[in-house]
Scaffold this active site. Structure first.
Site, PDB file in Angstrom:
ATOM      1  N   ALA A  61      28.595  25.754  34.723  1.00 36.99           N
ATOM      2  CA  ALA A  61      28.484  24.331  35.068  1.00 36.99           C
ATOM      3  C   ALA A  61      27.306  23.735  34.319  1.00 36.99           C
ATOM      4  CB  ALA A  61      28.282  24.194  36.573  1.00 36.99           C
ATOM      5  N   GLY A 100      30.121  29.199  36.211  1.00 39.54           N
ATOM      6  CA  GLY A 100      31.409  28.503  36.202  1.00 39.54           C
ATOM      7  C   GLY A 100      32.259  28.918  35.007  1.00 39.54           C
ATOM      8  N   GLU A 103      33.954  31.931  36.120  1.00 38.67           N
ATOM      9  CA  GLU A 103      34.914  31.535  37.168  1.00 38.67           C
ATOM     10  C   GLU A 103      36.157  30.894  36.549  1.00 38.67           C
ATOM     11  OE1 GLU A 103      31.642  29.569  39.343  1.00 38.67           O
ATOM     12  OE2 GLU A 103      32.471  30.559  41.112  1.00 38.67           O
ATOM     13  N   GLU A 123      24.475  32.286  39.120  1.00 39.74           N
ATOM     14  CA  GLU A 123      24.158  31.133  39.979  1.00 39.74           C
ATOM     15  C   GLU A 123      22.999  31.413  40.920  1.00 39.74           C
ATOM     16  OE1 GLU A 123      27.169  32.135  39.187  1.00 39.74           O
ATOM     17  OE2 GLU A 123      28.598  30.482  39.070  1.00 39.74           O
TER      18      GLU A 123
HETATM   19  C1  LIG Z   1      29.577  22.159  41.072  1.00 42.40           C
HETATM   20  C2  LIG Z   1      29.401  23.566  40.674  1.00 42.40           C
HETATM   21  C3  LIG Z   1      30.446  24.464  41.126  1.00 42.40           C
HETATM   22  C4  LIG Z   1      30.470  25.753  40.855  1.00 42.40           C
HETATM   23  C5  LIG Z   1      29.379  26.698  40.625  1.00 42.40           C
HETATM   24  C6  LIG Z   1      29.017  26.921  39.242  1.00 42.40           C
HETATM   25  C7  LIG Z   1      27.725  26.934  38.962  1.00 42.40           C
HETATM   26  C8  LIG Z   1      27.252  27.258  37.625  1.00 42.40           C
HETATM   27  O1  LIG Z   1      27.965  27.584  36.718  1.00 42.40           O
HETATM   28  S1  LIG Z   1      25.591  27.153  37.460  1.00 42.40           S
HETATM   29  C9  LIG Z   1      25.317  27.615  35.787  1.00 42.40           C
HETATM   30  C10 LIG Z   1      25.448  29.075  35.608  1.00 42.40           C
HETATM   31  N1  LIG Z   1      25.073  29.425  34.268  1.00 42.40           N
HETATM   32  C11 LIG Z   1      23.879  29.878  33.979  1.00 42.40           C
HETATM   33  O2  LIG Z   1      23.044  30.089  34.814  1.00 42.40           O
HETATM   34  C12 LIG Z   1      23.606  30.137  32.536  1.00 42.40           C
HETATM   35  C13 LIG Z   1      22.334  29.475  32.145  1.00 42.40           C
HETATM   36  N2  LIG Z   1      22.062  29.658  30.745  1.00 42.40           N
HETATM   37  C14 LIG Z   1      21.581  30.799  30.240  1.00 42.40           C
HETATM   38  O3  LIG Z   1      21.399  31.786  30.886  1.00 42.40           O
HETATM   39  C15 LIG Z   1      21.257  30.782  28.779  1.00 42.40           C
HETATM   40  O4  LIG Z   1      20.993  29.474  28.406  1.00 42.40           O
HETATM   41  C16 LIG Z   1      22.377  31.358  27.875  1.00 42.40           C
HETATM   42  C17 LIG Z   1      22.494  32.857  28.126  1.00 42.40           C
HETATM   43  C18 LIG Z   1      23.694  30.683  28.133  1.00 42.40           C
HETATM   44  C19 LIG Z   1      21.996  31.111  26.393  1.00 42.40           C
HETATM   45  O5  LIG Z   1      20.711  31.662  26.183  1.00 42.40           O
HETATM   46  P1  LIG Z   1      19.908  31.362  24.813  1.00 42.40           P
HETATM   47  O6  LIG Z   1      20.796  31.552  23.670  1.00 42.40           O
HETATM   48  O7  LIG Z   1      18.646  32.132  24.899  1.00 42.40           O
HETATM   49  O8  LIG Z   1      19.583  29.818  24.840  1.00 42.40           O
HETATM   50  P2  LIG Z   1      18.730  28.962  25.879  1.00 42.40           P
HETATM   51  O9  LIG Z   1      18.637  29.627  27.170  1.00 42.40           O
HETATM   52  O10 LIG Z   1      17.480  28.546  25.221  1.00 42.40           O
HETATM   53  O11 LIG Z   1      19.678  27.704  26.074  1.00 42.40           O
HETATM   54  C20 LIG Z   1      19.953  26.813  25.003  1.00 42.40           C
HETATM   55  C21 LIG Z   1      20.015  25.428  25.567  1.00 42.40           C
HETATM   56  O12 LIG Z   1      21.153  25.326  26.405  1.00 42.40           O
HETATM   57  C22 LIG Z   1      20.768  24.804  27.678  1.00 42.40           C
HETATM   58  N3  LIG Z   1      21.654  25.380  28.681  1.00 42.40           N
HETATM   59  C23 LIG Z   1      21.987  26.663  28.839  1.00 42.40           C
HETATM   60  N4  LIG Z   1      22.859  26.806  29.841  1.00 42.40           N
HETATM   61  C24 LIG Z   1      23.076  25.581  30.329  1.00 42.40           C
HETATM   62  C25 LIG Z   1      23.897  25.085  31.387  1.00 42.40           C
HETATM   63  N5  LIG Z   1      24.661  25.875  32.118  1.00 42.40           N
HETATM   64  N6  LIG Z   1      23.861  23.773  31.612  1.00 42.40           N
HETATM   65  C26 LIG Z   1      23.114  22.936  30.875  1.00 42.40           C
HETATM   66  N7  LIG Z   1      22.308  23.347  29.850  1.00 42.40           N
HETATM   67  C27 LIG Z   1      22.317  24.655  29.597  1.00 42.40           C
HETATM   68  C28 LIG Z   1      19.336  25.277  27.848  1.00 42.40           C
HETATM   69  O13 LIG Z   1      18.680  24.499  28.774  1.00 42.40           O
HETATM   70  C29 LIG Z   1      18.803  25.116  26.438  1.00 42.40           C
HETATM   71  O14 LIG Z   1      18.491  23.755  26.224  1.00 42.40           O
HETATM   72  P3  LIG Z   1      16.985  23.228  26.298  1.00 42.40           P
HETATM   73  O15 LIG Z   1      16.178  24.122  25.426  1.00 42.40           O
HETATM   74  O16 LIG Z   1      17.073  21.823  25.850  1.00 42.40           O
HETATM   75  O17 LIG Z   1      16.576  23.341  27.739  1.00 42.40           O
END
Ligand SMILES: CC/C=C\C/C=C/C(=O)SCCNC(=O)CCNC(=O)[C@H](O)C(C)(C)COP(=O)(O)OP(=O)(O)OC[C@H]1O[C@@H](n2cnc3c(N)ncnc32)[C@H](O)[C@@H]1OP(=O)(O)O
Length: 718
Positions: A61, A100, A103, A123
């Site tokens: 998400a 998500g 999922e 999450e």
């Molecule tokens: C209504 C909801 C219903 C259902 C439940 C679902 C919930 C969810 O899905 S919650 C999200 C779950 N996902 C995560 O927790 C993943 C989070 N991201 C990461 O762990 C990492 O970013 C990655 C492994 C995906 C990539 O790692 P890496 O290559 O080291 O890059 P960065 O971590 O520096 O990320 C790059 C850039 O992307 C932004 N970002 C990453 N994930 C998300 C996201 N899910 N949503 C929005 N933005 C995301 C991250 O912030 C970085 O940007 P900034 O440097 O500008 O902050």
């Protein structure tokens, strides 16, 4: 959004497009719904593949949308639409399928992953649970124990593990999209009855009650007050007690409770804070995006005590050639053995090649002559460090970056021993240096932006989270620790015991209370610093024993050190241990008697201090110093402080960090309590509210992301 194309005539390919990780924003969800309808309505299309742009399936998400009003189609019905489709839908998982994202993949009928992909339901690390069916589908697919483990830890699994667990159907070393298209063609027209996970029976097993009891015990033990892991267990429990539809209702209910919790806000704030600190800036205007790091191929470490050994391991594991220097032959040999063992254990644990051959050991400082970067890691002794910096300045090739691992000494004083002060920065590692993720990178008034950028980049290469901070006594972390520790000592003087103070802090969520930490790191460390600062006056009696420079001072730590009580290493400190080096802290009757005798000697009447007061005095004194640090321009923003405290000082992540916590409590409330305590203890400087917190509170306590606007820019430092 999502892009639709047709491949090989009969496969509809839906590509998620939302850089950098194809998070499921409102536009992406809308795109998926629209393109799914299109694929299902085109008679030529016999099967569907869902993939992500740029080799990343989906990072889950879109966390940035969590604060805003929900727009676009919700995730759960979107995933049901996919699962209910009469044409096979195959997820082509490259890069990541997280939260998500996974999922969504679990809603598909088949999953093909690239061998380098990582899958997980993280999450819980954001204070949530997998609220798009993850808690109901995953246990049905892989069983309760494995699902519980993945969901409560948020751990990412490799593609190989996902295959073994049964999360994915196939793993490929080639393009997962090509493999998925081929696979989709092969399953076109086949029955999907056995492929819809939501229709799988509830997991059953005679030992389920035991499994849940054990899981609940484990999360309560390790969560330190975090509510999401506990709620995750409850949600998975619903998958075994309720039919799917009811289980989904329960999942939604539990998700909603977490979604609006302060802990979820704190963890999501922290997620972005940890990423924001890499975009550093200094008061003089030097910035991450305009300062180029120098290339570093060869590094050197001077001093192979505990810190130097850990730093050498970190550098070698980052792929650098390392020269490790210890002038005493015996110590050098001991260090070599210890470092080899650390590298071996680490390689085994992480499943990476052994980096032992990266390190060359030497007795002579001359051996660092051709290093691109040198990290001095000798004792915390300014005179010794100065001598080393003078030596290094004469030995090293021009352009070598000279770094010190001091935990609080003046970087500029060291820089002034060299011919190139612009190349001197601090790299403050935290023990054990090869394990702890935090690195404080300290710039002095003469450090060049290039030197700072190089040290920040080195930290990243070593897998650390580097935070750039200005030069002052103790930098950010240890400077804030001082008033916190001071309050803990004062509480003992006024009637508390170390156990009581530690209990309050541990209940708050700290991994260890302040006195247990002090025993672990050694009471003598602070004692040496206080001695060097002229604060330790042995044998002093009367009023003067508890006053330094007009302010209240507690000599309790000094008195314990005078008794040889240095903590765990001597088997006695604020607690007692079964032997020197023992780990299990036990209350010490001797210490209680000593405190009573001390209070009597100084005419202090012990009183019952309530938990709230103990917590407020310790935490608010620390937070107040944090505001002073912001005001002084030592940290560029509250995120820097929060990341330092979470990663380096055991601050509970689900409370976001001290500055976030202050905002959550309410700046006016924190200010009011500081004012109160300052009135009661006017001779304690750390309780005098800093002008920045006053200014913020007077401006209706703006949200934390706006605090920077209220900080007066200090004069140029670089
Ligand atoms: C209504 C909801 C219903 C259902 C439940 C679902 C919930 C969810 O899905 S919650 C999200 C779950 N996902 C995560 O927790 C993943 C989070 N991201 C990461 O762990 C990492 O970013 C990655 C492994 C995906 C990539 O790692 P890496 O290559 O080291 O890059 P960065 O971590 O520096 O990320 C790059 C850039 O992307 C932004 N970002 C990453 N994930 C998300 C996201 N899910 N949503 C929005 N933005 C995301 C991250 O912030 C970085 O940007 P900034 O440097 O500008 O902050």
């Amino acid at each position: 959004m999502a892009f639709y194309s047709r491949v090989s005539g009969s496969v509809g390919v839906i590509t998620l497009q939302n850089p950098p990780v194809n998070a499921l924003s409102a536009a992406v969800r809308q795109g998926i719904v629209d393109t799914m309808h299109r694929a299902l309505s085109e008679p030529e299309v016999k099967s569907v593949v869902i993939c992500g742009q740029n080799g990343k399936f989906c990072g889950g998400a879109d966390i940035r949308e969590f604060g805003a009003n929900m727009r676009g189609p919700p995730l759960v019905p979107m995933i049901h639409l996919i699962e209910a489709a009469e044409k096979p839908v195959v997820a082509a998982i490259e890069g990541v399928a997280l939260g998500g994202g996974l999922e969504l993949a679990l809603g598909c009928h088949y999953r093909i992953a690239h061998s380098k992909a990582r899958l997980g339901l993280p999450e819980v690390t954001l204070g949530l649970l997998p609220g798009a069916g993850g808690t109901q589908r995953l246990p049905r697919l892989i069983g309760v124990p494995a699902a519980l483990e993945l969901i409560t830890t948020g751990r990412h699994a490799t593609a190989a593990e996902a295959l073994q667990l049964g999360i994915v159907d196939e793993v490929t070393d080639h393009s997962a999209v090509d493999a998925a298209v081929k696979f989709a063609q092969s399953v076109a027209g086949k029955s999907l009855d056995a492929r819809r996970i939501s229709t799988y029976p509830r997991p059953r097993s005679p030992d389920l009650a035991e499994i849940f009891e054990k899981a609940m015990k484990e999360v309560r033990r390790s969560a330190r007050g975090a509510i999401a892991p506990v709620t995750c267990v409850q949600a998975v429990h619903a998958s075994v007690t309720l039919p799917y539809a009811k289980g989904m209702e329960r999942e939604r209910e539990l998700f909603s409770t977490l979604f609006t919790s302060g802990q979820a806000h704190a963890l999501q704030y922290y997620f972005f804070a940890q990423r924001a600190v890499s975009r550093w800036s200094t008061p003089s205007g030097a910035r991450w995006d305009t300062s180029k790091p120098r290339p570093v191929h060869k590094a050197a470490v001077i001093g192979l005590g505990t810190m130097g050994r850990g730093i050498s391991v970190s550098l070698a594991q980052a792929g650098l050639s390392v020269v490790a220097v210890e002038t005493q032959e015996k110590q050098l040999l001991e260090a070599k053995q210890a470092v080899s063992g650390m590298l071996e254990r680490s390689a085994k644990r992480r499943g990476v090649p052994l980096a032992d051959d990266k390190i060359k050991y030497n007795c002579s400082v001359q051996a660092v002559a051709d290093a691109d970067l040198v990290i001095e890691a000798v004792f915390e002794d300014m005179a010794l460090k100065k001598t080393i910096f003078q030596q290094l300045s004469g030995i090293c090739k021009p352009g070598t970056l000279l770094c010190t691992n001091t935990s609080g000494l003046d970087i500029d004083e060291l820089a002034s021993q060299t011919q190139s002060p612009e190349l001197v920065v601090g790299m403050h590692f935290f023990a054990p240096a090869h394990v702890m993720k935090l690195l404080e990178v300290v710039y002095g008034p003469r450090s060049s932006p290039e030197a700072l950028a190089t040290a920040m980049e080195m930290g990243k290469k070593m897998g650390k989270v580097s935070v750039a901070v200005g030069n002052c006594r103790g930098f950010v972390g240890n400077r804030m620790l001082k008033p916190y520790l001071e309050q803990a000592f004062f509480l003992l003087e006024e009637g508390a015991t170390p156990e009581q103070v530690d209990q309050v802090l541990e209940e708050f969520g700290f991994a260890m209370g302040v006195f247990k930490v002090s025993d672990l790191s050694g009471l003598d460390v602070g004692w040496k610093v206080r001695k060097a600062d002229g604060l330790v006056v042995p044998g002093s009696t009367g009023k003067s024993a508890r006053i330094r420079g007009g302010s209240r001072y507690s000599p309790l730590g000094d008195l314990l050190c005078e008794q040889g009580r240095f903590g765990q290493k001597t088997g006695r400190g604020w607690y007692q241990y079964d032997k020197p080096g023992g780990r299990v802290a036990k209350p010490d009757p001797w210490l209680h008697g000593f405190l009573e005798e001390y209070r009597a000697r100084h005419g202090l009447v012990a009183r019952r201090i309530d938990h709230q007061e103990m917590l407020e005095r310790c935490l608010y004194a620390l937070i107040n110093e944090g505001f002073q640090i912001l005001q002084d321009g030592i940290a560029a923003g509250p995120e820097d402080i929060d990341v330092i405290y979470v990663l380096g000082y055991g601050w509970p992540r689900h409370r976001g960090g001290p500055m976030f916590y202050a905002g959550l409590v309410g700046l006016d409330k924190v200010l009011e309590r500081l004012e109160h305590y300052h009135q009661v203890y006017p001779d304690v400087l750390g309780l005098k509210p800093c002008s920045l917190i006053r200014k913020l509170a007077a401006s209706s306590s703006p949200p934390i992301h706006r605090w920077r606007e209220f900080i007066q820019k200090p004069r140029s430092q670089l």
